[in-house]
Design an enzyme around this catalytic site. Structure first.
Site, PDB file in Angstrom:
ATOM      1  N   HIS A 119       0.829  -1.210   0.000  1.00  0.00           N
ATOM      2  CA  HIS A 119       0.000   0.000   0.000  1.00  0.00           C
ATOM      3  C   HIS A 119       0.865   1.262   0.000  1.00  0.00           C
ATOM      4  O   HIS A 119       0.699   2.149  -0.853  1.00  0.00           O
ATOM      5  CB  HIS A 119      -0.909  -0.032   1.233  1.00  0.00           C
ATOM      6  N   GLU A 120       1.785   1.338   0.946  1.00  0.00           N
ATOM      7  CA  GLU A 120       2.594   2.557   1.063  1.00  0.00           C
ATOM      8  C   GLU A 120       3.550   2.726  -0.117  1.00  0.00           C
ATOM      9  O   GLU A 120       3.809   3.850  -0.556  1.00  0.00           O
ATOM     10  CB  GLU A 120       3.361   2.562   2.380  1.00  0.00           C
ATOM     11  N   HIS A 125       3.471   6.221  -7.012  1.00  0.00           N
ATOM     12  CA  HIS A 125       2.617   7.263  -7.585  1.00  0.00           C
ATOM     13  C   HIS A 125       3.388   8.586  -7.621  1.00  0.00           C
ATOM     14  O   HIS A 125       3.410   9.291  -8.637  1.00  0.00           O
ATOM     15  CB  HIS A 125       1.349   7.391  -6.748  1.00  0.00           C
ATOM     16  N   HIS A 127       1.721   4.439  -2.856  1.00  0.00           N
ATOM     17  CA  HIS A 127       1.809   5.902  -2.722  1.00  0.00           C
ATOM     18  C   HIS A 127       3.150   6.404  -3.258  1.00  0.00           C
ATOM     19  O   HIS A 127       3.214   7.384  -4.002  1.00  0.00           O
ATOM     20  CB  HIS A 127       1.702   6.298  -1.247  1.00  0.00           C
TER      21      HIS A 127
END
Length: 600
Positions: free
Chosen positions: A392-393, A399, A396
């Site tokens: 998940h991190e 991205h 980020h």
């Protein structure tokens, strides 16, 4: 013989397991030197006051000078906050964080005249200026978005006053964070094996996943009884933050605090309302999941401390961090070699602060300063949920990498509405991979349960949080006091609505609102739910092998804030102005739930 598990100090952590902040500043002295320079220059842009609306050349000169100055402050801000998050009890780094936050606010106070002056321009004038000064087109979206918010922009003096209030406005959030992370202590409990273990933020979910029901119950009560001991103080903190938000809402002539926050991203309030309505329509599926959980756990009553423990007794061993990295790399292979290369770069070059230590900020996050690689804070405990947190991190982080590669600084800070899409898409693609690899019925059921929990935690739970915020902010706007009893009653009723008749809503859960840090950033959490919906839309297309899917996704990752987020998503094949993506995501939940039910 019992023993006590203690949390290590920061100094005892292996440096290889911590992030390396030297690319930002080689040491504190370098930070202090740049801080001193930035502080001395914080009012330099005032020389442009009254001039930026006179010519395209002056406007461009100002915007470029502002970018240069703010990038330095952004780096100072990030370094100070990351350093203070390593040990929130360290008074020196807390002081460093506070003075940097003050500088950040002083900078924006010093340019409070900017928006009112830009608003003296018209779309026609700007169109002409883009022709005369082509480099100004780099700021087109920023300038046009400023004009869009004209009705809520005040006079230069009024904007300056609001900016001067910024430091003060962080009071409730700052008090909560210090209380929650640095001062609050929870009791120790028996881990079920005769060992004493201290309940902490970082350990709480692991304890709630424990197969021993007494351990779960003890951890649950230890945490929430502690919060209950401070319930009036916590209610005052929350209420103060809601009052603060209402002040800014009224000052800028918005009809509601929700509208004020969503308008920053040009999101219609109907998106928020239709999310709640769509999730409510699918609550019968949630009730089916709760009933299945009750059945598989074999309990007469299902309690709130039973919602995290796996419903399948699958022997999932401790997952070393190196193994977690391998799992993430293998699972995200559908995203392409360029994506995997960036993942490896982050894994191999200390982008990540891995383990919990005394005083370390709880939870996990990713942060990035333009021109530098991203950083990730974890509190890794070695369970499957932590593997998904890593994915998940890093979603980020990547991205940010794609955006920074393809956008200039002014267009690099992707909108908060799309901030959770890449991270959640990573989780969805990873779980899909692990489900295909599952070799036994037990392993598949275990993973399906994890996927159900992701939906429960991200789509249903975050929407429940969003509804709590909607109700409490509306009550404050009507002049209804937000006492502890009121907040607990609202929260308890929402749990009854979202979990249904097969769940015992324990009294302790009514205090959960008091431990949610995102409530101090109002109307943020709904974006976890909309983000999951968009993530599944992207992920499903990629996994199905749709020819344009990966190109569309990389286009999204690279888009930054070069256009309105709703338009960016639509141009990449995901229309969030409709309830379609949320409805389709909930159908995916229903489909996987049926698959899980079929195994039993």
């Amino acid at each position: 013989m019992s023993h006590t598990q203690t949390i290590p100090t920061r100094s005892s952590i292996n440096p290889a397991d911590t992030w390396d902040l030297t690319p930002l500043y080689r040491d504190l002295d370098a930070f202090e030197a740049e801080f001193s320079d930035a502080e001395s220059q914080v009012n330099d842009l005032s020389s442009y006051r009254g001039k930026i609306s006179l010519s395209p050349e002056t406007l461009l000169s100002y915007l470029k000078a502002k970018d240069k100055q703010f990038l330095i402050i952004d780096r100072l801000y990030s370094y100070a906050f990351q350093t203070s998050d390593e040990d929130t009890a360290n008074t020196q780094t807390q002081a460093m964080k506070n003075k940097t936050l003050s500088l950040y606010n002083r900078f924006f106070a010093s340019i409070a005249w900017e928006s009112p002056e830009i608003l003296t321009l018209t779309p026609e004038i700007l169109s002409d200026w883009y022709t005369k000064e082509p480099e100004l087109t780099n700021y087109r979206h920023y300038l046009e978005d400023t004009l869009r918010q004209k009705a809520h922009t005040l006079s230069p003096r009024e904007e300056e006053i609001l900016s001067l209030s910024a430091d003060m406005s962080y009071g409730p959030q700052t008090v909560f964070n210090m209380f929650n992370n640095a001062d609050l202590r929870f009791p120790s409990i028996d881990d079920g094996n005769g060992n004493t273990v201290e309940v902490t933020h970082g350990r709480f979910i692991s304890l709630m996943e424990n197969p021993n029901r007494q351990v779960r119950k003890d951890a649950f009560e230890a945490l929430y009884h502690t919060y209950d001991s401070y319930k009036n103080t916590l209610a005052a903190m929350y209420s103060s933050n809601v009052k603060k938000e209402l002040f800014y809402t009224k000052a800028r002539s918005y009809t509601s605090t929700m509208e004020a926050h969503l308008d920053c991203s040009n999101i219609p309030t109907k998106v928020y309302a239709q999310l709640i309505d769509t999730v409510h329509a699918f609550l019968p599926s949630m009730y089916r999941y709760v009933a299945l959980r009750k059945k598989l756990l074999g309990v007469d009553e299902l309690h709130m401390y039973d919602v995290y423990t796996p419903i399948i007794r699958y022997d999932s061993p401790y997952i070393p961090f190196d193994t977690a990295k391998e799992m993430v790399l293998e699972g995200l292979a559908p995203l392409g070699e360029d994506y995997l290369s960036l993942l490896k770069e982050g894994f191999d070059n200390r982008w990540i602060d891995i383990y919990e230590n005394k005083g370390k900020r709880s939870g996990a996050y990713s942060t990035c300063v333009y021109g530098h690689h991203p950083y990730v804070l974890l509190n890794y405990q070695g369970n499957l949920d932590n593997v998904f947190t890593l994915a998940h991190e890093m979603g980020h982080s990547l991205h940010s990498c794609y955006t920074n590669r393809h956008q200039t600084y002014i267009n690099s800070n992707y909108n908060i509405f799309v901030a959770e899409i890449a991270s959640t898409c990573n989780e969805y693609i990873l779980i899909s991979h692990l489900l295909k690899k599952a070799e036994t019925r037990e392993e598949k059921a275990y993973l399906l349960n994890h996927l159900m929990d992701q939906f429960k935690g991200t789509l249903f739970r975050q929407t429940m949080f969003a509804e709590f915020e909607k109700i409490t902010h509306e009550k404050e706007a009507k002049g209804e006091p937000l006492t502890c009893d009121t907040l607990c009653s609202i929260y308890s009723d929402l749990n009854k609505t979202y979990f249904g008749p097969d769940m015992i809503i324990d009294e302790e859960i009514s205090m959960e609102w008091a431990r949610i840090p995102h409530f101090y950033t109002p109307f943020y959490v709904y974006q976890y739910a909309t983000g999951l919906s968009a993530a599944i839309a992207f992920g499903s297309r990629i996994l199905s092998g749709e020819p344009s899917a990966l190109d569309d996704y990389k286009k999204f990752l690279s888009g930054g804030c070069s256009m309105d987020c709703m338009d960016l998503l639509k141009s990449c094949g995901v229309d969030m102005t409709t309830s379609g993506p949320t409805s389709e995501a909930l159908k995916v939940f229903d489909r996987y739930l049926t698959e899980l039910e079929s195994l039993f």
